[in-house]
Design a protein around this motif. Structure first.
Motif, PDB file in Angstrom:
ATOM      1  N   ALA A 120       0.820  -1.210   0.000  1.00  0.00           N
ATOM      2  CA  ALA A 120       0.000   0.000   0.000  1.00  0.00           C
ATOM      3  C   ALA A 120       0.851   1.256   0.000  1.00  0.00           C
ATOM      4  N   GLY A 121       2.102   1.130   0.390  1.00  0.00           N
ATOM      5  CA  GLY A 121       2.993   2.287   0.432  1.00  0.00           C
ATOM      6  C   GLY A 121       4.388   1.851   0.804  1.00  0.00           C
ATOM      7  N   VAL A 122       5.381   2.627   0.388  1.00  0.00           N
ATOM      8  CA  VAL A 122       6.784   2.284   0.638  1.00  0.00           C
ATOM      9  C   VAL A 122       7.556   3.518   1.048  1.00  0.00           C
ATOM     10  N   GLY A 123       8.423   3.345   2.047  1.00  0.00           N
ATOM     11  CA  GLY A 123       9.427   4.341   2.365  1.00  0.00           C
ATOM     12  C   GLY A 123      10.793   3.702   2.197  1.00  0.00           C
ATOM     13  N   ALA A 124      11.721   4.392   1.551  1.00  0.00           N
ATOM     14  CA  ALA A 124      13.054   3.854   1.313  1.00  0.00           C
ATOM     15  C   ALA A 124      14.095   4.799   1.897  1.00  0.00           C
ATOM     16  N   GLN A 125      14.910   4.289   2.819  1.00  0.00           N
ATOM     17  CA  GLN A 125      15.951   5.104   3.434  1.00  0.00           C
ATOM     18  C   GLN A 125      17.313   4.619   2.975  1.00  0.00           C
ATOM     19  N   TYR A 126      18.182   5.572   2.617  1.00  0.00           N
ATOM     20  CA  TYR A 126      19.534   5.288   2.150  1.00  0.00           C
ATOM     21  C   TYR A 126      20.482   6.040   3.060  1.00  0.00           C
ATOM     22  N   ASP A 127      21.300   5.301   3.834  1.00  0.00           N
ATOM     23  CA  ASP A 127      22.138   5.897   4.877  1.00  0.00           C
ATOM     24  C   ASP A 127      21.254   6.663   5.868  1.00  0.00           C
ATOM     25  N   SER A 128      21.436   7.981   6.012  1.00  0.00           N
ATOM     26  CA  SER A 128      20.745   8.712   7.072  1.00  0.00           C
ATOM     27  C   SER A 128      19.452   9.389   6.637  1.00  0.00           C
ATOM     28  N   GLU A 138      -5.724   5.308  -2.867  1.00  0.00           N
ATOM     29  CA  GLU A 138      -6.911   4.782  -2.192  1.00  0.00           C
ATOM     30  C   GLU A 138      -6.680   4.628  -0.687  1.00  0.00           C
ATOM     31  N   VAL A 139      -5.413   4.409  -0.286  1.00  0.00           N
ATOM     32  CA  VAL A 139      -5.099   4.309   1.142  1.00  0.00           C
ATOM     33  C   VAL A 139      -5.069   5.699   1.765  1.00  0.00           C
ATOM     34  N   ALA A 140      -4.459   6.647   1.067  1.00  0.00           N
ATOM     35  CA  ALA A 140      -4.450   8.028   1.556  1.00  0.00           C
ATOM     36  C   ALA A 140      -5.875   8.560   1.686  1.00  0.00           C
ATOM     37  N   ALA A 141      -6.758   8.135   0.773  1.00  0.00           N
ATOM     38  CA  ALA A 141      -8.150   8.593   0.817  1.00  0.00           C
ATOM     39  C   ALA A 141      -8.876   8.107   2.067  1.00  0.00           C
ATOM     40  N   GLN A 142      -8.356   7.055   2.695  1.00  0.00           N
ATOM     41  CA  GLN A 142      -8.937   6.577   3.947  1.00  0.00           C
ATOM     42  C   GLN A 142      -8.489   7.416   5.147  1.00  0.00           C
ATOM     43  N   SER A 188      10.015   6.560   9.633  1.00  0.00           N
ATOM     44  CA  SER A 188       8.672   6.788   9.117  1.00  0.00           C
ATOM     45  C   SER A 188       7.678   7.102  10.233  1.00  0.00           C
ATOM     46  N   PHE A 189       6.633   7.838   9.844  1.00  0.00           N
ATOM     47  CA  PHE A 189       5.506   8.118  10.731  1.00  0.00           C
ATOM     48  C   PHE A 189       4.248   7.570  10.068  1.00  0.00           C
ATOM     49  N   VAL A 190       3.503   6.761  10.839  1.00  0.00           N
ATOM     50  CA  VAL A 190       2.255   6.191  10.337  1.00  0.00           C
ATOM     51  C   VAL A 190       1.145   6.506  11.333  1.00  0.00           C
ATOM     52  N   TYR A 191       0.044   7.000  10.808  1.00  0.00           N
ATOM     53  CA  TYR A 191      -1.150   7.183  11.627  1.00  0.00           C
ATOM     54  C   TYR A 191      -2.335   6.586  10.876  1.00  0.00           C
ATOM     55  N   VAL A 192      -3.000   5.622  11.520  1.00  0.00           N
ATOM     56  CA  VAL A 192      -4.190   5.005  10.930  1.00  0.00           C
ATOM     57  C   VAL A 192      -5.396   5.475  11.735  1.00  0.00           C
ATOM     58  N   PRO A 193      -6.343   6.201  11.113  1.00  0.00           N
ATOM     59  CA  PRO A 193      -7.484   6.764  11.842  1.00  0.00           C
ATOM     60  C   PRO A 193      -8.393   5.684  12.416  1.00  0.00           C
ATOM     61  N   PRO A 194      -9.270   6.043  13.348  1.00  0.00           N
ATOM     62  CA  PRO A 194     -10.190   5.084  13.973  1.00  0.00           C
ATOM     63  C   PRO A 194     -11.007   4.314  12.932  1.00  0.00           C
ATOM     64  N   GLY A 195     -11.072   3.002  13.130  1.00  0.00           N
ATOM     65  CA  GLY A 195     -11.921   2.152  12.311  1.00  0.00           C
ATOM     66  C   GLY A 195     -11.392   1.824  10.929  1.00  0.00           C
ATOM     67  N   VAL A 196     -10.249   2.391  10.533  1.00  0.00           N
ATOM     68  CA  VAL A 196      -9.728   2.160   9.180  1.00  0.00           C
ATOM     69  C   VAL A 196      -8.920   0.859   9.158  1.00  0.00           C
ATOM     70  N   LYS A 197      -9.216   0.003   8.200  1.00  0.00           N
ATOM     71  CA  LYS A 197      -8.472  -1.235   8.033  1.00  0.00           C
ATOM     72  C   LYS A 197      -7.679  -1.139   6.724  1.00  0.00           C
ATOM     73  N   GLY A 226      -9.886   0.682  16.913  1.00  0.00           N
ATOM     74  CA  GLY A 226     -10.584  -0.160  15.953  1.00  0.00           C
ATOM     75  C   GLY A 226      -9.919  -0.285  14.598  1.00  0.00           C
ATOM     76  N   ALA A 227      -8.727   0.267  14.424  1.00  0.00           N
ATOM     77  CA  ALA A 227      -8.034   0.226  13.128  1.00  0.00           C
ATOM     78  C   ALA A 227      -7.188  -1.040  13.013  1.00  0.00           C
ATOM     79  N   ASP A 228      -6.676  -1.302  11.794  1.00  0.00           N
ATOM     80  CA  ASP A 228      -5.936  -2.534  11.524  1.00  0.00           C
ATOM     81  C   ASP A 228      -4.838  -2.223  10.506  1.00  0.00           C
TER      82      ASP A 228
END
Length: 469
Positions: A120-128, A138-142, A188-197, A226-228
């Motif tokens: 659904a999404g990717v973060g890529a870190q190279y060194d620092s 569609e995931v951001a829209a949730q 990375s920072f991830v926040y999944v709102p209430p009830g979102v799977k 309630g999120a997943d």
């Protein structure tokens, strides 16, 4: 004559390629207030974070090196570069804009392909630094937020990050948590709102390319009520003849009735000191699942911790460690039961060969108020020769009689009868042993998404090459 820094390792050519860092910015080696201030300036830290870094450095200088784990005598902070980035680095949400050598690194590791096909999404870190971050529309829209931690800290989620950052893993926790607080970068920072799977996983991949450097990413995930979510972490590095250091931090907040699965396939090179810290706090009726495969590094200290704070909260841990030649991998888990009717279940396996040392440590704490707590720990170790070592070190602190706690440990070797049986069916001894080891690790591979299960089994097969005798 230029010093040779790259060491050939035939079993790791998928990971051991690297690029010369001709146009990279680095701080000087070592650790002092000026270096920390320099990193803070590069990151354009808010004032509170700049102060947090310097306070963490003070704590680092006061805390001693852990004395109970594997020796880390070969790690000298005076020789470690704590911040490295391409001079023209900027994070991109478009893969085509990533610099060619960095893009080629992740293409070889299969990250963009995995993103296109199953993530659904990717973060890529190279060194620092994060070089790429993207999330499906569609995931951001949730309402799901998945971005680099620095961007989030400067945006509308700044107060949320300040409220949570290094509260589960305070700098006072141990020396390398304090080091992380002083020099952290990326993550990375991830926040999944209430009830979102979130139906398909998010992933971060960390690649350390520079010799003699450290990587200190910080991952902060909040799964609201309630999120997943399923989050996958992968990491690798080429091998050098100088020490590298990984001291990242992962903080996971799982709210009421929520669920989080955190999967890791880690294949650091065998000159890496992996001193990573991961911790989760679980609220009422919520569930935390850990799936962990540890195959790399010279020395590892890695014990994901779960705090079962809420009533009826649950934790499951499924993990495997593979220690080969010149590896001392000290891994395990910690769990603290606080709420009523909480449960934890652990299925851990370790494999050692060619003189590798695998140590599994477990810590189960049941507080006095944790009535009805249940914990079942099952750890199995497989040694492939006479020169390897495997140990299990359980610790239990049970403060209520109203609890059901169990621990089982098994240590053994590959059965000669099983190898003979497979060879009698036309399978070579090398393939027979690899098949048995893969079967031993099967419970972990079943828990991983298909492409990561394939990677884990390939790693086992590569490690088995030449290990007969």
């Amino acid at each position: 004559m230029k010093e040779k820094t790259y060491v050939e390792d035939i079993n790791r050519n998928m990971y051991d390629f690297r690029f010369e860092e001709n146009d990279f910015y680095k701080v000087k080696e070592g650790l002092d207030p000026e270096i920390v201030k320099q990193i803070s300036k590069e990151k354009n830290d808010p004032e509170w974070m700049a102060e947090f870094r310097l306070k963490s450095l003070e704590i680092y200088n006061k805390i001693g090196i852990p004395e109970w784990g594997p020796p880390i005598d070969g790690l000298h902070m005076d020789n470690i570069v704590t911040y490295v980035k391409p001079k023209d680095n900027k994070m991109s949400a478009t893969w085509d804009e990533v610099p060619e050598d960095i893009k080629d690194t992740f293409e070889r590791l299969g990250i963009p392909k995995a993103e296109r096909e199953s993530l659904a999404g990717v973060g890529a870190q190279y060194d620092s630094e994060l070089v790429y971050h993207n999330i499906r529309e569609e995931v951001a829209a949730q309402g799901v937020i998945y971005t680099d931690l620095e961007s989030a800290m400067h945006g509308e989620y700044g107060e949320m990050i300040r409220e949570h950052f290094m509260t589960l893993i305070p700098p006072t926790d141990h020396k390398f948590a304090a080091l992380h607080g002083a020099v952290w970068s990326g993550g990375s920072f991830v926040y999944v709102p209430p009830g979102v799977k979130v139906e398909i996983p998010l992933q971060s991949y960390f690649r350390l390319n520079a010799p003699g450097a450290g990587q200190f990413e910080h991952t902060l995930i909040i799964v609201d009520e309630g999120a997943d979510l399923h989050f996958i972490e992968g990491c690798s590095a080429p091998k050098y003849n100088v020490a590298n250091l990984h001291a990242g931090a992962v903080e996971l907040f799982v709210r009421k009735n929520a669920k989080l699965r955190y999967s890791t396939i880690e294949n650091w090179s065998k000159n890496m000191y992996n001193l990573n810290t991961k911790r989760a706090i679980i609220e009422e009726n919520a569930k935390m699942e850990w799936v962990s495969g540890s195959f790399g590094s010279h020395v590892s200290y890695l014990y994901p911790m779960t705090i079962l704070k809420g009533d009826n909260s649950k934790m499951e841990y499924t993990g495997i460690t593979f220690a080969g030649h010149d590896q001392n991998l000290d891994t395990g888990f910690k769990v603290t039961h606080i709420g009523k009717n909480t449960s934890s279940a652990v299925n851990a396996k370790s494999i050692s060969k060619d003189g590798g040392i695998s140590t599994f440590r477990s810590s189960v704490v049941v507080n006095a108020g944790a009535k009805g707590a249940k914990s079942a720990v099952d750890c199995s170790s497989l040694m492939l020769d006479d020169i390897s070592q495997s140990d299990t070190i359980p610790a239990m602190d049970i403060r209520t009689s109203d609890a059901d706690i169990g621990h089982e440990a098994k240590i053994g070797r590959i059965s000669d009868d099983a190898v003979f049986y497979l060879m009698s069916r036309g399978i070579s001894e090398e393939d027979a042993r690899a098949m048995i080891v893969s079967g031993f690790a099967d419970n972990v591979s079943k828990e991983l998404p298909l492409e990561y299960a394939v990677e884990m089994n390939n790693l086992i097969r590569l490690e088995m090459k030449g290990s007969i005798g």
